[in-house]
Design an enzyme around this catalytic site. Structure first.
Site, mmCIF file in Angstrom:
data_model
loop_
_atom_site.group_PDB
_atom_site.id
_atom_site.type_symbol
_atom_site.label_atom_id
_atom_site.label_comp_id
_atom_site.label_asym_id
_atom_site.label_seq_id
_atom_site.Cartn_x
_atom_site.Cartn_y
_atom_site.Cartn_z
ATOM 1 N N LYS A 22 0.912 -1.241 -0.072
ATOM 2 C CA LYS A 22 -0.012 -0.137 0.187
ATOM 3 C C LYS A 22 0.857 1.115 0.220
ATOM 4 C CE LYS A 22 -1.746 1.587 3.967
ATOM 5 N NZ LYS A 22 -1.427 2.888 4.360
ATOM 6 N N ASN A 23 1.938 1.175 0.798
ATOM 7 C CA ASN A 23 2.760 2.457 1.070
ATOM 8 C C ASN A 23 3.784 2.569 -0.186
ATOM 9 O OD1 ASN A 23 1.352 2.996 3.281
ATOM 10 N ND2 ASN A 23 2.854 2.121 4.716
ATOM 11 N N ARG A 92 -4.778 10.650 4.476
ATOM 12 C CA ARG A 92 -3.624 11.492 4.556
ATOM 13 C C ARG A 92 -2.568 11.451 3.221
ATOM 14 N NH1 ARG A 92 -2.939 13.416 8.708
ATOM 15 N NH2 ARG A 92 -0.775 13.660 8.209
ATOM 16 N N ARG A 121 0.281 14.289 12.891
ATOM 17 C CA ARG A 121 0.908 14.162 11.684
ATOM 18 C C ARG A 121 0.847 15.243 10.920
ATOM 19 N NH1 ARG A 121 -1.555 8.376 9.362
ATOM 20 N NH2 ARG A 121 0.326 8.601 8.296
ATOM 21 N N PRO A 122 1.456 16.520 11.116
ATOM 22 C CA PRO A 122 1.404 17.576 10.503
ATOM 23 C C PRO A 122 2.575 17.344 9.182
ATOM 24 C CG PRO A 122 3.057 17.688 12.386
ATOM 25 C CD PRO A 122 2.370 16.520 12.673
ATOM 26 N N ASP A 124 4.631 19.868 7.838
ATOM 27 C CA ASP A 124 5.214 21.114 7.993
ATOM 28 C C ASP A 124 6.640 20.640 7.043
ATOM 29 O OD1 ASP A 124 5.413 19.526 10.426
ATOM 30 O OD2 ASP A 124 7.530 20.413 10.437
ATOM 31 N N GLN A 125 7.170 19.632 7.158
ATOM 32 C CA GLN A 125 8.390 19.275 6.558
ATOM 33 C C GLN A 125 8.225 19.377 4.931
ATOM 34 O OE1 GLN A 125 11.406 19.210 8.375
ATOM 35 N NE2 GLN A 125 9.808 20.143 9.782
ATOM 36 N N ASP A 310 4.566 0.500 11.947
ATOM 37 C CA ASP A 310 3.315 -0.192 11.525
ATOM 38 C C ASP A 310 3.084 -1.510 11.940
ATOM 39 O OD1 ASP A 310 3.432 1.654 8.387
ATOM 40 O OD2 ASP A 310 2.907 2.289 10.188
ATOM 41 N N ILE A 332 7.434 6.887 17.229
ATOM 42 C CA ILE A 332 7.336 7.615 15.860
ATOM 43 C C ILE A 332 5.895 8.626 16.159
ATOM 44 C CG2 ILE A 332 6.743 7.558 13.607
ATOM 45 C CD1 ILE A 332 9.490 6.503 14.332
ATOM 46 N N ARG A 402 -8.850 -0.635 4.579
ATOM 47 C CA ARG A 402 -7.984 0.440 3.868
ATOM 48 C C ARG A 402 -6.373 -0.026 3.631
ATOM 49 N NH1 ARG A 402 -7.343 5.843 6.984
ATOM 50 N NH2 ARG A 402 -6.037 6.041 4.987
HETATM 51 C C1 EPZ Z 1 4.243 6.779 6.499
HETATM 52 O O1 EPZ Z 1 3.380 7.814 7.035
HETATM 53 C C2 EPZ Z 1 3.280 5.770 6.282
HETATM 54 N N1 EPZ Z 1 2.277 5.993 5.239
HETATM 55 C C3 EPZ Z 1 2.683 5.207 7.618
HETATM 56 O O2 EPZ Z 1 1.811 3.999 7.386
HETATM 57 C C4 EPZ Z 1 3.728 5.125 8.646
HETATM 58 O O3 EPZ Z 1 3.446 4.614 9.817
HETATM 59 C C5 EPZ Z 1 4.768 6.098 8.714
HETATM 60 O O4 EPZ Z 1 5.205 6.662 7.239
HETATM 61 C C6 EPZ Z 1 5.861 5.906 9.532
HETATM 62 O O5 EPZ Z 1 6.658 4.719 8.913
HETATM 63 C C7 EPZ Z 1 2.514 5.842 3.924
HETATM 64 O O6 EPZ Z 1 3.495 5.648 3.475
HETATM 65 C C8 EPZ Z 1 1.421 6.206 3.018
HETATM 66 P P1 EPZ Z 1 5.987 10.302 8.504
HETATM 67 P P2 EPZ Z 1 4.016 9.451 6.916
HETATM 68 O O7 EPZ Z 1 5.936 11.508 7.827
HETATM 69 O O8 EPZ Z 1 4.771 9.655 5.886
HETATM 70 C C9 EPZ Z 1 6.205 13.748 11.988
HETATM 71 C C10 EPZ Z 1 0.135 2.558 7.645
HETATM 72 O O9 EPZ Z 1 -0.316 2.230 8.586
HETATM 73 N N2 EPZ Z 1 6.100 14.717 10.809
HETATM 74 O O10 EPZ Z 1 7.234 9.378 8.373
HETATM 75 O O11 EPZ Z 1 2.651 10.479 7.015
HETATM 76 C C11 EPZ Z 1 4.835 12.596 12.019
HETATM 77 O O12 EPZ Z 1 3.999 13.260 12.784
HETATM 78 C C12 EPZ Z 1 0.642 4.083 7.673
HETATM 79 O O13 EPZ Z 1 0.234 2.176 6.582
HETATM 80 C C13 EPZ Z 1 5.962 15.958 11.222
HETATM 81 O O14 EPZ Z 1 6.119 16.142 12.106
HETATM 82 O O15 EPZ Z 1 4.596 9.430 8.342
HETATM 83 C C14 EPZ Z 1 5.533 11.379 12.622
HETATM 84 O O16 EPZ Z 1 5.295 11.682 14.163
HETATM 85 C C15 EPZ Z 1 0.266 4.717 9.063
HETATM 86 N N3 EPZ Z 1 6.112 16.997 10.012
HETATM 87 C C16 EPZ Z 1 6.847 11.232 12.237
HETATM 88 O O17 EPZ Z 1 7.047 12.641 11.701
HETATM 89 C C17 EPZ Z 1 5.948 16.229 8.850
HETATM 90 O O18 EPZ Z 1 6.018 17.387 7.883
HETATM 91 C C18 EPZ Z 1 6.892 10.315 10.986
HETATM 92 O O19 EPZ Z 1 5.924 10.576 10.166
HETATM 93 C C19 EPZ Z 1 6.030 15.103 8.526
HETATM 94 C C20 EPZ Z 1 6.005 14.031 9.450
#
Ligand code: EPZ
Length: 422
Positions: A22-23, A92, A121-122, A124-125, A310, A332, A402
């Protein structure tokens, strides 16, 4: 709303094949926006999230054709550079259209994803990186509004404040069409990032270092089409392997990439499972563990190649029945323990202490009605239900749909007594 009905204490036996990830499917589909040529994806999982993103892309004017596990996307005539709140709020990862739209069309209006059950899950980055690439990005009335005043993004050195999977993917896609070189430091190393880069290179992108913490991209004027087979879903595979251990069964998962699961396999071995594997298969044999119980094993989630967040709920379900006490620490997301109270309803003994749970294994769980709250929490509840004595009903399993392709059919083939109640 659909429910799952499980009759537990039936060890899983047999062999199943992994579906596409999926990811990986989601960023690969978004990448179709980068080119006027068609993208052909194979091994696409049949998931609600894939259908949702397909609908968003179609709403923009992308031609999306699905046939079984094949998806063809052709973004020759993108009329709308717009992803509406009504769609984005349901998934998202739709934010992945942002980078490609800005890079190819110089404009985008994408709804902020909003909150999610597992955390704020902002994004901002994502926004910070696009600004560094020369985009003008504002947030207005709940929408990310981006333009490129200079007419084309310009390569930059980007270092994200934390490792972000979709942030890395968004910025890598945008950099493919930027003028000059982009370096992404602190990049996510997940296999799905490398899979996206592999397809982008087939489309004509110049990318080095994908899958490491430093990715270098040399921008090009335009990208072409590509055909690409989506990498197997390591989280689906890990979920089934945990189910085998929790039910003291013996299963083989085919069509997977064992090296994507090193951290989990180490923990399953530590718990007492007998693990064998080849180039594209893994076998977990857990029907002859000493005392017929797994050993309690502590885990701490971290970015790839660490133990996947995950997989946290699924491994917690294994620890619920293990011999001993274990710590499960989530680093995370700030709210990824919603499965805990549901597991307690099944008889588990778990105490939450900040971002760590102390799980005291019990000899047996007892079936009950529980409620799914998010995708991977529901997978953890399925595992616990498969191991629990008697009947377990899991409500709100749209969360499960999902991210898991026909889970009850695959589990049924492995001998589980599991049915969907409409
Ligand atoms: C991806 O989400 C995956 N989704 C998630 O899988 C997975 O849990 C996550 O990566 C971590 O491995 C997809 O790939 C579609 P992150 P993502 O940005 O990219 C913070 C599932 O169950 N952060 O790596 O949204 C954030 O809040 C899903 O399949 C910021 O603060 O996760 C988190 O604490 C759930 N600002 C951490 O970083 C930002 O701009 C990691 O988030 C971006 C992220």
């Amino acid at each position: 709303m659909d429910k799952l009905r499980i009759l537990g204490e039936r060890p899983l036996h047999g062999s199943i094949a992994a579906s596409g990830a999926k990811n990986a499917a989601l960023p690969l589909m978004a990448a179709s926006l980068l080119s006027a040529q068609p993208i052909e994806l194979d091994n696409a999982p049949q998931l609600m999230d894939v259908r949702t993103l397909g609908a968003i892309l179609e709403g923009m004017g992308v031609d999306v054709a699905r046939q079984g596990s094949r998806v063809r996307l052709h973004a020759a005539h993108v009329r709308e550079r717009f992803a509406p709140y009504e769609r984005v709020k349901t998934m998202r990862a739709s934010v992945l259209v942002l980078g490609p739209l800005v890079a190819r069309f110089g404009e985008a209006r994408v709804s902020l994803p909003g909150g999610c059950a597992i955390g704020a899950r902002p994004v901002d980055q994502h926004i910070k990186g696009l600004r560094q690439l020369g985009a003008q990005v504002d947030v207005e009335h709940g929408y990310i509004v981006a333009t490129v005043p200079s007419g084309r993004l310009k390569g930059a050195r980007i270092s994200t404040d934390m490792i972000t999977v979709t942030g890395t993917e968004n910025l890598m896609m945008a950099a493919c069409l930027a003028d000059g070189e982009t370096v992404i430091e602190n990049a996510a190393q997940e296999p799905e990032v490398a899979d996206l880069a592999a397809m982008l290179v087939k489309m004509g992108a110049h990318i080095d270092g994908a899958g490491t913490s430093r990715i270098r991209i040399q921008g090009v004027e335009a990208l072409g089409g590509a055909a690409h087979r989506i990498v197997p879903d390591r989280i689906e595979v890990g979920t089934f392997l945990c189910a085998a251990l929790a039910t003291r069964g013996d299963i083989t998962v085919q069509a997977c990439v064992p090296t994507h699961l090193d951290a989990l396999l180490d923990k399953l071995r530590e718990a007492g499972a007998d693990i064998a594997g080849g180039a594209d298969w893994i076998r977990v044999k857990a029907d002859a563990m000493p005392g017929a119980r797994a050993r309690a094993v502590s885990v701490r989630t971290s970015e790839y190649p660490g133990f996947a967040t995950d997989m946290q709920a699924q491994f917690m379900a294994v620890n619920c029945l293990a011999d001993g006490a274990a710590h499960v620490t989530e680093t995370i997301f700030e709210n990824r323990f919603m499965h805990v109270q549901e597991l307690v309803r099944l008889g588990a003994r778990i105490a939450i202490e900040g971002n760590t749970c102390v799980v005291q294994g019990v000899p047996r769980l007892s079936g009950a009605t529980v409620m799914a709250t998010d995708l991977r929490a529901s997978a953890g509840l399925v595992i616990a239900g498969l191991a629990a004595e008697g009947e377990t009903i899991i409500e709100r399993i749209y969360h499960l749909d999902r991210g898991y392709d026909a889970m009850e059919h695959k589990l049924g083939r492995l001998g589980a007594s599991i049915e969907r109640l409409r």
